[in-house]
Design a protein around this motif. Structure first.
Motif, PDB file in Angstrom:
ATOM      1  N   LYS A 194       0.817  -1.217   0.000  1.00 19.82           N
ATOM      2  CA  LYS A 194       0.000   0.000   0.000  1.00 19.82           C
ATOM      3  C   LYS A 194       0.853   1.270   0.000  1.00 19.82           C
ATOM      4  O   LYS A 194       0.457   2.289  -0.569  1.00 19.82           O
ATOM      5  CB  LYS A 194      -0.945  -0.003   1.194  1.00 19.82           C
ATOM      6  CG  LYS A 194      -2.064  -1.021   1.090  1.00 19.82           C
ATOM      7  CD  LYS A 194      -3.251  -0.688   1.951  1.00 19.82           C
ATOM      8  CE  LYS A 194      -2.956  -0.792   3.418  1.00 19.82           C
ATOM      9  NZ  LYS A 194      -4.173  -0.612   4.239  1.00 19.82           N
ATOM     10  N   LYS A 195       2.006   1.230   0.638  1.00 20.53           N
ATOM     11  CA  LYS A 195       2.868   2.413   0.667  1.00 20.53           C
ATOM     12  C   LYS A 195       3.355   2.754  -0.743  1.00 20.53           C
ATOM     13  O   LYS A 195       3.376   3.919  -1.144  1.00 20.53           O
ATOM     14  CB  LYS A 195       4.061   2.175   1.597  1.00 20.53           C
ATOM     15  CG  LYS A 195       4.928   3.400   1.834  1.00 20.53           C
ATOM     16  CD  LYS A 195       6.118   3.086   2.719  1.00 20.53           C
ATOM     17  CE  LYS A 195       5.697   2.734   4.124  1.00 20.53           C
ATOM     18  NZ  LYS A 195       6.869   2.560   5.027  1.00 20.53           N
ATOM     19  N   LEU A 196       3.737   1.733  -1.505  1.00 23.04           N
ATOM     20  CA  LEU A 196       4.165   1.939  -2.888  1.00 23.04           C
ATOM     21  C   LEU A 196       3.013   2.476  -3.724  1.00 23.04           C
ATOM     22  O   LEU A 196       3.177   3.416  -4.512  1.00 23.04           O
ATOM     23  CB  LEU A 196       4.686   0.626  -3.478  1.00 23.04           C
ATOM     24  CG  LEU A 196       5.059   0.643  -4.962  1.00 23.04           C
ATOM     25  CD1 LEU A 196       6.205   1.611  -5.222  1.00 23.04           C
ATOM     26  CD2 LEU A 196       5.428  -0.765  -5.440  1.00 23.04           C
ATOM     27  N   ALA A 197       1.818   1.890  -3.543  1.00 20.70           N
ATOM     28  CA  ALA A 197       0.654   2.333  -4.308  1.00 20.70           C
ATOM     29  C   ALA A 197       0.302   3.780  -3.978  1.00 20.70           C
ATOM     30  O   ALA A 197       0.006   4.575  -4.884  1.00 20.70           O
ATOM     31  CB  ALA A 197      -0.540   1.425  -4.015  1.00 20.70           C
ATOM     32  N   ALA A 198       0.338   4.136  -2.703  1.00 17.66           N
ATOM     33  CA  ALA A 198      -0.013   5.498  -2.297  1.00 17.66           C
ATOM     34  C   ALA A 198       0.963   6.506  -2.896  1.00 17.66           C
ATOM     35  O   ALA A 198       0.560   7.585  -3.351  1.00 17.66           O
ATOM     36  CB  ALA A 198      -0.016   5.604  -0.768  1.00 17.66           C
ATOM     37  N   TRP A 199       2.248   6.157  -2.925  1.00 17.72           N
ATOM     38  CA  TRP A 199       3.246   7.038  -3.539  1.00 17.72           C
ATOM     39  C   TRP A 199       2.941   7.201  -5.035  1.00 17.72           C
ATOM     40  O   TRP A 199       2.948   8.317  -5.562  1.00 17.72           O
ATOM     41  CB  TRP A 199       4.651   6.478  -3.353  1.00 17.72           C
ATOM     42  CG  TRP A 199       5.680   7.251  -4.116  1.00 17.72           C
ATOM     43  CD1 TRP A 199       6.291   8.414  -3.745  1.00 17.72           C
ATOM     44  CD2 TRP A 199       6.202   6.925  -5.422  1.00 17.72           C
ATOM     45  NE1 TRP A 199       7.164   8.837  -4.733  1.00 17.72           N
ATOM     46  CE2 TRP A 199       7.122   7.948  -5.760  1.00 17.72           C
ATOM     47  CE3 TRP A 199       5.983   5.884  -6.315  1.00 17.72           C
ATOM     48  CZ2 TRP A 199       7.818   7.932  -6.979  1.00 17.72           C
ATOM     49  CZ3 TRP A 199       6.668   5.881  -7.521  1.00 17.72           C
ATOM     50  CH2 TRP A 199       7.583   6.905  -7.844  1.00 17.72           C
ATOM     51  N   GLY A 200       2.655   6.090  -5.711  1.00 22.39           N
ATOM     52  CA  GLY A 200       2.361   6.155  -7.139  1.00 22.39           C
ATOM     53  C   GLY A 200       1.145   7.021  -7.436  1.00 22.39           C
ATOM     54  O   GLY A 200       1.151   7.813  -8.388  1.00 22.39           O
ATOM     55  N   LEU A 201       0.106   6.891  -6.631  1.00 27.27           N
ATOM     56  CA  LEU A 201      -1.100   7.689  -6.833  1.00 27.27           C
ATOM     57  C   LEU A 201      -0.823   9.177  -6.623  1.00 27.27           C
ATOM     58  O   LEU A 201      -1.328  10.023  -7.361  1.00 27.27           O
ATOM     59  CB  LEU A 201      -2.208   7.214  -5.890  1.00 27.27           C
ATOM     60  CG  LEU A 201      -2.823   5.848  -6.230  1.00 27.27           C
ATOM     61  CD1 LEU A 201      -3.670   5.344  -5.077  1.00 27.27           C
ATOM     62  CD2 LEU A 201      -3.654   5.942  -7.506  1.00 27.27           C
ATOM     63  N   ARG A 202      -0.005   9.500  -5.644  1.00 27.37           N
ATOM     64  CA  ARG A 202       0.338  10.910  -5.411  1.00 27.37           C
ATOM     65  C   ARG A 202       1.094  11.501  -6.589  1.00 27.37           C
ATOM     66  O   ARG A 202       0.973  12.691  -6.896  1.00 27.37           O
ATOM     67  CB  ARG A 202       1.194  11.052  -4.139  1.00 27.37           C
ATOM     68  CG  ARG A 202       0.429  10.873  -2.846  1.00 27.37           C
ATOM     69  CD  ARG A 202       1.218  11.409  -1.662  1.00 27.37           C
ATOM     70  NE  ARG A 202       2.524  10.796  -1.525  1.00 27.37           N
ATOM     71  CZ  ARG A 202       2.774   9.681  -0.850  1.00 27.37           C
ATOM     72  NH1 ARG A 202       1.767   9.035  -0.245  1.00 27.37           N
ATOM     73  NH2 ARG A 202       3.992   9.187  -0.764  1.00 27.37           N
TER      74      ARG A 202
END
Length: 416
Positions: free
Chosen positions: A103-111
């Motif tokens: 989820k941390k990787l996904a959240a960074w990508g979305l930002r």
């Protein structure tokens, strides 16, 4: 060092049930990303270190592009298949994050601009990858971040309700999708879903039967159907890029393992969704990291890793085939080919039940080099082995793939 490594490997081989370590039982990531029997502080920290290593690899690659001033290319990286211009499996940042529970990787990508409704090389969005792998917490994450459950996606062009039926979701999944805007595609899907729920939701308690009736009443209401004048939207794959992010991530993991930032205990204890690190690197075609793991544990332990099955029944041979990465398959078979003619056991949570690696290669329309490798290591025996439906690999090809553009190629590979 070898003595220490052997003793750590013995822990891996003999541990069958691990207790939740105090202080970690309530951690959401631990509860959702790590299956119950493996919930412990060592696995939590191992997963954290691996995700942070992969996140930094993405951040560094993204920043390198940004430093050139080419912002569109940097955003393109976030939505492009991680397989670059190769023929390997092509998840993108978000579907890869869903598969791994990162989820941390996904959240960074979305930002940074990753498109939550963009398909990967297989045209699977983050939401579809989460549904296909039966990960409720990643489904919720995707929906909370703008995933549209009504878009048609994947090769089957199904909406989320359709995918949830296809992947045998319980009532709670459909309730979650509904609360986030999922609606029926047409009257036919309404009938299919009601029949599915009545068959699957068999808890006889009055409370559960009332819950089922309430949801079915919702499905039968006018608001359950998408407006007829609303266009049906289809997902589309992200535009390819010439950066092989699989290799970038693999190199980052290898460097971290060599330096000790990811230690031997992390290699042994890492586990996402019932998938050990050897399987994780194999599935994702991270051949450099896989090679480091197999070459830096004792031979017997490396052989064990090849034969070991993850939560969904894949050993490393089947994982390599499903990655469509010839180099990964070669590396695995050179370590051990003992299970090359072994059928996947018929256990409830296992995928590919009853299929040998050769059956799976046919079903995944593997490249010719994979078939050559399988036969080189003894898979010819599987030509006469039948799956649970009584079909040999050639029968599977004839019955299910006769219209495939790969039919003649695969038939030639099986008869050479």
């Amino acid at each position: 060092m070898v003595k220490q490594l052997n003793s750590l490997v013995m822990v891996l081989l003999t541990a069958t049930s691990l207790c939740v370590t105090a202080g970690f039982a309530d951690d959401n990531t631990l509860d959702q990303q790590i299956i119950p029997d493996l919930r412990n502080s060592e696995t939590f920290f191992a997963n954290k270190r691996v995700e942070e290593t992969i996140l930094k690899a993405w951040q560094d690659q993204y920043q390198q592009i940004m430093d050139t001033g080419n912002i569109p290319r940097a955003v393109r990286l976030l939505n492009a298949p991680i397989s670059g211009e190769t023929a390997h499996r092509g998840r993108h940042l978000l579907s890869f994050s869903a598969f791994a529970g990162f989820k941390k990787l996904a959240a960074w990508g979305l930002r940074k601009g990753a498109d939550i409704n963009r398909g990967d090389k297989d045209n699977a969005t983050m939401l579809r990858m989460s549904v296909a792998n039966q990960l409720p917490y990643m489904v919720k994450f995707a929906l909370d971040n703008g995933a549209n459950p009504n878009w048609l996606q994947g090769q089957g062009k199904r909406n989320t309700f359709g995918d949830m039926m296809n992947f045998s979701w319980p009532l709670s999944g459909f309730e979650l999708a509904w609360e986030n805007g999922a609606r029926l595609q047409n009257e036919e899907q309404r009938d299919q879903l009601i029949a599915y729920l009545k068959e699957e939701h068999t808890d006889p308690s009055w409370k559960e039967q009332a819950r089922l009736k309430y949801f079915i009443d919702r499905l039968e209401s006018p608001e359950a159907m998408l407006p007829p004048n609303k266009p049906v939207l289809l997902t589309s794959p992200g535009q390819p890029i010439d950066i092989y992010m699989i290799g970038v991530m693999s190199d980052a993991l290898t460097v971290a393992m060599k330096s000790g930032d990811i230690g031997t205990t992390d290699i042994i204890n890492f586990n996402v969704h019932g998938m050990p690190l050897a399987h994780f690197t194999t599935f994702n075609g991270m051949t450099g990291a896989l090679q480091y793991i197999l070459e830096n544990i004792p031979k017997a332990s490396a052989t064990y890793q090849v034969k070991r099955r993850d939560r969904t029944g894949n050993d490393l041979i089947t994982a390599a085939i499903k990655s469509l990465n010839v180099e990964a398959l070669r590396m695995v078979l050179s370590t051990s080919s003992e299970t090359i003619n072994t059928k996947t056991p018929s256990l409830p949570v296992y995928y590919s039940q009853g299929h040998t690696p050769l059956h799976i290669a046919v079903m995944w329309e593997a490249p010719d080099e994979m078939f050559s490798l399988l036969f080189e290591y003894g898979a010819a025996e599987s030509l006469n082995i039948t799956n649970n439906s009584g079909l040999t690999p050639m029968d599977v090809l004839e019955q299910w793939y006769s219209d495939s553009p790969h039919y003649e190629r695969i038939k030639k590979a099986l008869t050479r």
